[in-house]
Design a protein around this motif. Structure first.
Motif, PDB file in Angstrom:
ATOM      1  N   ASP A   1      -7.223  -6.807  -5.459  1.00 33.32           N
ATOM      2  CA  ASP A   1      -8.232  -5.772  -5.241  1.00 33.32           C
ATOM      3  C   ASP A   1      -8.548  -5.620  -3.756  1.00 33.32           C
ATOM      4  OD1 ASP A   1      -8.519  -5.042  -7.823  1.00 33.32           O
ATOM      5  OD2 ASP A   1     -10.330  -6.201  -8.210  1.00 33.32           O
ATOM      6  N   ALA A   2      -8.800  -6.759  -3.098  1.00 30.70           N
ATOM      7  CA  ALA A   2      -9.179  -6.701  -1.685  1.00 30.70           C
ATOM      8  C   ALA A   2      -8.010  -6.230  -0.836  1.00 30.70           C
ATOM      9  CB  ALA A   2      -9.663  -8.055  -1.211  1.00 30.70           C
TER      10      ALA A   2
ATOM     11  N   LEU B   1      -6.073  -3.945  -1.391  1.00 27.72           N
ATOM     12  CA  LEU B   1      -5.962  -2.486  -1.443  1.00 27.72           C
ATOM     13  C   LEU B   1      -6.436  -1.830  -0.154  1.00 27.72           C
ATOM     14  CD1 LEU B   1      -7.240  -1.539  -4.992  1.00 27.72           C
ATOM     15  CD2 LEU B   1      -4.974  -1.166  -4.067  1.00 27.72           C
ATOM     16  N   LEU B   2      -7.387  -2.459   0.551  1.00 26.10           N
ATOM     17  CA  LEU B   2      -7.939  -1.847   1.755  1.00 26.10           C
ATOM     18  C   LEU B   2      -7.119  -2.170   2.990  1.00 26.10           C
ATOM     19  CD1 LEU B   2     -11.793  -2.204   1.375  1.00 26.10           C
ATOM     20  CD2 LEU B   2     -10.334  -0.258   0.938  1.00 26.10           C
TER      21      LEU B   2
ATOM     22  N   SER C   1      -8.706   1.182 -10.287  1.00 26.74           N
ATOM     23  CA  SER C   1      -7.793   0.474  -9.400  1.00 26.74           C
ATOM     24  C   SER C   1      -8.110  -1.013  -9.445  1.00 26.74           C
ATOM     25  CB  SER C   1      -7.926   1.011  -7.979  1.00 26.74           C
ATOM     26  OG  SER C   1      -9.289   1.093  -7.654  1.00 26.74           O
TER      27      SER C   1
ATOM     28  N   LYS D   1      -8.330 -10.633  -8.102  1.00 28.75           N
ATOM     29  CA  LYS D   1      -9.368 -10.370  -7.099  1.00 28.75           C
ATOM     30  C   LYS D   1      -8.748 -10.213  -5.704  1.00 28.75           C
ATOM     31  CE  LYS D   1     -13.378 -12.313  -4.915  1.00 28.75           C
ATOM     32  NZ  LYS D   1     -14.313 -13.399  -4.714  1.00 28.75           N
ATOM     33  N   LEU D   2      -7.774 -11.071  -5.407  1.00 30.52           N
ATOM     34  CA  LEU D   2      -7.084 -10.961  -4.109  1.00 30.52           C
ATOM     35  C   LEU D   2      -6.407  -9.598  -3.998  1.00 30.52           C
ATOM     36  CD1 LEU D   2      -5.236 -14.392  -3.804  1.00 30.52           C
ATOM     37  CD2 LEU D   2      -7.534 -13.806  -3.101  1.00 30.52           C
TER      38      LEU D   2
ATOM     39  N   ARG E   1       0.854  -1.193   0.000  1.00 35.41           N
ATOM     40  CA  ARG E   1       0.000   0.000   0.000  1.00 35.41           C
ATOM     41  C   ARG E   1       0.882   1.233   0.000  1.00 35.41           C
ATOM     42  NH1 ARG E   1      -3.735   0.096   4.595  1.00 35.41           N
ATOM     43  NH2 ARG E   1      -5.235   1.057   3.243  1.00 35.41           N
TER      44      ARG E   1
ATOM     45  N   ASN F   1      -6.532  -5.835   7.576  1.00 32.72           N
ATOM     46  CA  ASN F   1      -7.711  -6.107   8.408  1.00 32.72           C
ATOM     47  C   ASN F   1      -8.987  -6.196   7.588  1.00 32.72           C
ATOM     48  OD1 ASN F   1      -6.519  -6.379  10.903  1.00 32.72           O
ATOM     49  ND2 ASN F   1      -6.429  -4.164  11.217  1.00 32.72           N
ATOM     50  N   TYR F   2      -9.171  -5.218   6.693  1.00 32.16           N
ATOM     51  CA  TYR F   2     -10.363  -5.260   5.852  1.00 32.16           C
ATOM     52  C   TYR F   2     -10.336  -6.491   4.958  1.00 32.16           C
ATOM     53  CZ  TYR F   2     -12.309  -0.721   7.066  1.00 32.16           C
ATOM     54  OH  TYR F   2     -12.894   0.311   7.720  1.00 32.16           O
TER      55      TYR F   2
END
Lengths: 346, 345
Positions: free
Chosen positions: B226-227, B229-230, B285, B223-224, B84, B233-234
């Motif tokens: 993408d997730a 990115l948050l 993104s 897909k992994l 990140r 924890n999210y």
């Protein structure tokens, strides 16, 4: 409400950390908790009392030190992470601004547990995303980058993402931090409505005591104990206030919880006694003003110093009665100037 | 939005095709354009020297440029997502240095198989040993950086730590150099300048295999990403296991960065600049779009750098590393200026 099985239940749960070689640092517990559908629960406690640790433990982000936790009747350690993602959604304090995501794609990430391996959204997914966007009222900035939003807007977007995840349980870690007062009230009201309308069980950790007292169906109050983990008092907010539990939990030097107004007193109020006669808004604000000057307001019996408040042609008027005589004042300012000559603290 | 995106995609594809042919057409030996076309589209040419140059030197070199551009860009994208951090990149965080160390160990401390030249002459087995050691070196450093990254939340600190790890790695290489014979060091130094021209024949297939495998792994896990990115924890709250994301990214990044570094030398700045270009050009993104976009832009940029490196009209060829740094470093400055505050941007 209580004849339904709880969405989440804990028995003898101890939260905390493992430090290094198996040294246990308990933060709170043992706790027996339940969250039911349609319930808004506010988790309160001073800084460092273990609110976040408890929330993270209940959300499955960190393992408990002891005890049993069941989610929809299933022991938590038997639930796969993808199944858990369909049971509990989160709003955390982690910053998401660095992600370069647009608001819409962030909310759409909420459908992650339901989409296929490439993450392609079906029509039903789009529909739920649309509902989440409408419920939180973020239609106006869907195309903006998350990094450009204000704190209040970010919280709404994160709430929309959690709603899109479409889970029976929702947990929010200090969602009102950094927000201005109207946004805080708006957010809490929204959570209250969501619990009612969507029958979700919502757990919110917060520092907003008076807001929590107004919207919560139940309050969990964490009280740190020296040496051992924190204890948790739970109950209807009004019960906690009337039993004095709420007051003692937050009492620090010179700060007192006023049961009658449901708020904390900033001013210690140990100065000269004064009596205020009169009613309505003017009397209330006069009381606040003299407390700021350091007087203690005696509600029961008349003292040597008396202020009479009344209204004349829709305007407030004051009369200050002392031993040496009575003065009348047309503004609060002149009243306070006269009072400061009395010099309450000296 | 969909239309502009398709328009840009078409534009990039056309640009890629043009630069691909231009890179084949231009070089120190002047070959008429018609002949180039004939050779590329296998009609054949009467001049066997030209045919040899195009088939054995220029086409492999151009293909290498495309592979390196794709691979480095996508590994940069993955690292920026994982950490990140807008400035994460295989060369800045020491991953390339790790691959470098792997190669140095094989080249300088290899004993009987002495120089990269002989390793390359050994053919497939030799290439494999370089690739495997480079990938292992890259993976080792990546795991080290990841371990440290878990304890840090600050982007700037992360970069400093990455820089320090890279420095330690380079120091280890210097120690190896210090105890090596001068002729080995010379070979090694030439390798560190970076070159797209050293890959031919079976090596190209090996490189292509490694890069395609890395890209495929990356695309399948979009897909992994993408997730991720948050943040961790999210990601976990959405049912994603952080260990799995890390494993996928470590595998594919070390495969990509390791194999490319092994054959082309350490090429910097492509990995950091291209993902930002892809994000702003395609305004998304979503990794399902970003990964192919990075491939396209990376390939275009790499071909462009290669064209510049040949200094059209002259006999000299500059090391590719220098050109990518000249193009990439200003891009990094631009990113920092545009983001203003890196900490919480």
């Amino acid at each position: 409400m209580n004849n339904k099985p709880p969405l989440l239940q804990t028995m003898n749960l101890v939260t905390g950390y493992l430090s290094g070689s198996k040294r246990r640092i308990p933060v709170a517990g043992p706790l027996d908790l339940q969250i039911f559908a349609g319930q808004l629960i506010c988790l309160l406690g001073s800084n460092g009392s273990g609110k976040s640790t408890l929330l993270r433990t209940l959300a499955g982000l960190q393992p408990p030190l002891e005890g049993i936790m069941t989610i929809a009747g299933i022991p938590s350690h038997q639930i796969s992470s993808s199944r858990l993602a369909r049971k509990i959604s989160l709003v955390l304090t982690d910053s998401v601004r660095s992600s370069n995501l647009t608001v819409y794609s962030l909310v759409a990430l909420g459908r992650y547990p339901y989409s296929n391996w490439l993450g392609i959204l079906r029509e039903s997914d789009q529909l739920i995303i649309k509902m989440a966007i409408e419920a939180t009222g973020i239609e106006d900035f869907l195309d903006r980058k998350v990094a450009t939003l204000s704190d209040g807007e970010v919280q709404k977007v994160m709430l929309a993402r959690a709603l899109a995840q479409d889970t029976p349980l929702m947990m929010l870690d200090e969602p009102t931090a950094h927000l201005d007062l109207p946004s805080r009230i708006q957010l809490m009201r929204l959570l209250h409505q969501l619990a009612r309308q969507t029958d979700k069980g919502i757990l919110v950790s917060t520092h907003e005591l008076d807001l929590a007292l107004q919207v919560a169906d139940e309050v969990w109050l964490l009280q740190p104990q020296t040496g051992i983990g924190a204890l948790l008092k739970r109950g209807t907010p009004e019960d906690l206030v009337l039993d004095g539990i709420f007051g003692t939990a937050f009492e620090k030097e010179g700060i007192r919880f006023d049961k009658t107004t449901g708020s904390f007193q900033v001013h210690p109020g140990n100065g000269m006694l004064i009596t205020i006669l009169g009613g309505g808004a003017a009397a209330f604000w006069t009381k606040r003003a003299v407390q700021r000057l350091g007087f203690s307001v005696d509600e029961e019996r008349p003292t040597a110093l008396i202020i009479r408040v009344w209204e004349e042609n829709g305007k407030a008027r004051w009369a200050l009665e002392q031993k040496c005589g009575t003065q009348s004042h047309e503004t609060m300012k002149s009243l306070l100037e006269a009072l400061s000559l009395v010099s309450p603290i000296a | 939005m969909e239309i502009t995106r398709n328009l840009r995609l078409t534009g990039l594809l056309l640009l890629l095709a043009f630069l691909f042919l231009a890179d084949i057409a231009l070089g120190s030996v002047r070959i008429p354009l018609r002949q180039i076309f004939n050779i590329v589209f296998s009609i054949g040419s009467e001049n066997t020297t030209w045919q040899y140059i195009v088939e054995k030197i220029r086409i492999p070199k151009t293909c290498t440029a495309v592979l390196a551009g794709c691979g480095l860009s996508v590994s940069g994208l993955q690292m920026q997502t994982l950490f990140r951090n807008p400035l994460a990149d295989p060369s800045l965080l020491g991953i390339t240095a790790g691959a470098n160390l792997g190669v140095a160990i094989i080249m300088l401390a290899g004993g009987s198989i002495t120089t990269l030249y002989t390793i390359k002459e050994l053919g497939i087995s030799g290439s494999w040993s370089v690739i495997v050691s480079a990938c292992m070196g890259a993976a080792a450093i990546m795991l080290l950086v990841l371990t440290v990254a878990g304890r840090l939340k600050d982007n700037v600190m992360m970069l400093i730590i990455g820089f320090m790890i890279a420095t330690i790695t380079l120091s280890l290489i210097s120690i190896l150099q210090y105890f090596s014979a001068p002729e080995l060091i010379k070979d090694y130094l030439i390798w560190t300048f970076g070159s797209l021209g050293g890959v031919n024949g079976s090596q190209l297939y090996i490189l292509a295999l490694a890069v395609v495998a890395g890209l495929l792994l990356s695309f399948l896990s979009s897909k992994l990403l993408d997730a991720a990115l948050l943040g961790e924890n999210y990601a976990r709250s959405m049912g994603l296991s952080p260990q799995r994301v890390r494993a996928v990214i470590v595998c594919s990044t070390s495969l990509l960065a390791g194999s490319i570094t092994a054959f082309c030398g350490p090429i910097g700045f492509i990995g950091i600049a291209v993902p930002h270009m892809a994000r702003s050009l395609f305004n998304t993104s979503n990794h399902r779009i970003l990964i192919p976009a990075c491939c396209l832009i990376g390939a275009v940029l790499m071909l462009l750098c290669d064209l510049i490196a040949q200094l059209p009209g002259s006999q000299t060829v500059l090391p590719i590393n220098i050109i990518t740094a000249l193009v990439g470093a200003p891009a990094v400055i631009w990113i920092i200026l545009r983001r203003n505050n890196l900490r919480g941007y």
